[in-house]
Design a protein around this motif. Structure first.
Motif, PDB file in Angstrom:
ATOM      1  N   ILE A 270      28.063  61.238  46.509  1.00  0.00           N
ATOM      2  CA  ILE A 270      27.520  62.109  47.556  1.00  0.00           C
ATOM      3  C   ILE A 270      28.494  63.243  47.865  1.00  0.00           C
ATOM      4  O   ILE A 270      28.088  64.411  47.957  1.00  0.00           O
ATOM      5  N   ALA A 271      29.766  62.928  48.027  1.00  0.00           N
ATOM      6  CA  ALA A 271      30.762  63.960  48.332  1.00  0.00           C
ATOM      7  C   ALA A 271      30.897  64.943  47.166  1.00  0.00           C
ATOM      8  O   ALA A 271      31.082  66.149  47.384  1.00  0.00           O
ATOM      9  N   GLY A 272      30.801  64.462  45.946  1.00  0.00           N
ATOM     10  CA  GLY A 272      30.883  65.345  44.784  1.00  0.00           C
ATOM     11  C   GLY A 272      29.719  66.310  44.721  1.00  0.00           C
ATOM     12  O   GLY A 272      29.902  67.503  44.426  1.00  0.00           O
ATOM     13  N   ILE A 273      28.527  65.830  45.004  1.00  0.00           N
ATOM     14  CA  ILE A 273      27.350  66.704  44.999  1.00  0.00           C
ATOM     15  C   ILE A 273      27.443  67.741  46.109  1.00  0.00           C
ATOM     16  O   ILE A 273      27.191  68.927  45.887  1.00  0.00           O
ATOM     17  N   ILE A 274      27.849  67.311  47.299  1.00  0.00           N
ATOM     18  CA  ILE A 274      28.003  68.252  48.417  1.00  0.00           C
ATOM     19  C   ILE A 274      29.081  69.284  48.092  1.00  0.00           C
ATOM     20  O   ILE A 274      28.902  70.481  48.323  1.00  0.00           O
ATOM     21  N   GLY A 275      30.199  68.835  47.544  1.00  0.00           N
ATOM     22  CA  GLY A 275      31.273  69.761  47.173  1.00  0.00           C
ATOM     23  C   GLY A 275      30.835  70.756  46.121  1.00  0.00           C
ATOM     24  O   GLY A 275      31.172  71.951  46.190  1.00  0.00           O
ATOM     25  N   ALA A 276      30.080  70.300  45.127  1.00  0.00           N
ATOM     26  CA  ALA A 276      29.591  71.199  44.087  1.00  0.00           C
ATOM     27  C   ALA A 276      28.632  72.234  44.660  1.00  0.00           C
ATOM     28  O   ALA A 276      28.681  73.414  44.288  1.00  0.00           O
ATOM     29  N   LEU A 277      27.744  71.809  45.566  1.00  0.00           N
ATOM     30  CA  LEU A 277      26.806  72.745  46.188  1.00  0.00           C
ATOM     31  C   LEU A 277      27.538  73.798  47.022  1.00  0.00           C
ATOM     32  O   LEU A 277      27.181  74.983  46.985  1.00  0.00           O
ATOM     33  N   ILE A 278      28.558  73.375  47.755  1.00  0.00           N
ATOM     34  CA  ILE A 278      29.342  74.330  48.551  1.00  0.00           C
ATOM     35  C   ILE A 278      30.083  75.300  47.635  1.00  0.00           C
ATOM     36  O   ILE A 278      30.139  76.508  47.897  1.00  0.00           O
TER      37      ILE A 278
END
Length: 71
Positions: free
Chosen positions: A48-56
């Motif tokens: 989840i944190a990786g996906i959020i970080g990639a989107l940001i």
């Protein structure tokens, strides 16, 4: 199947997971910190944190490109 259940019940906080993911985006990590994270981080939180970080990261790049092209 028991290994997956045990991994998803690890006790590291989501904030610690976000910190580890941000360090991984930067590319600098101590081996001892990596080993500690591998034992404590919840794999679901990491995803989840990786996906959020990639989107940001993508949104930031798009904003930079749009502001440069607009000038």
């Amino acid at each position: 199947m028991d290994d997956l259940k045990k991994a998803s019940q690890r006790k590291a906080s989501f904030g610690a997971t976000v910190k580890a993911v941000l360090w991984s985006f930067f590319g600098v990590r101590k081996k001892s910190d990596y080993e500690q994270d591998a034992q404590q981080l919840n794999p679901v939180h990491v995803i989840i944190a990786g996906i959020i970080g990639a989107l940001i990261f993508i949104a930031t790049l798009l904003l930079i490109v749009k502001s440069v092209v607009a000038q």
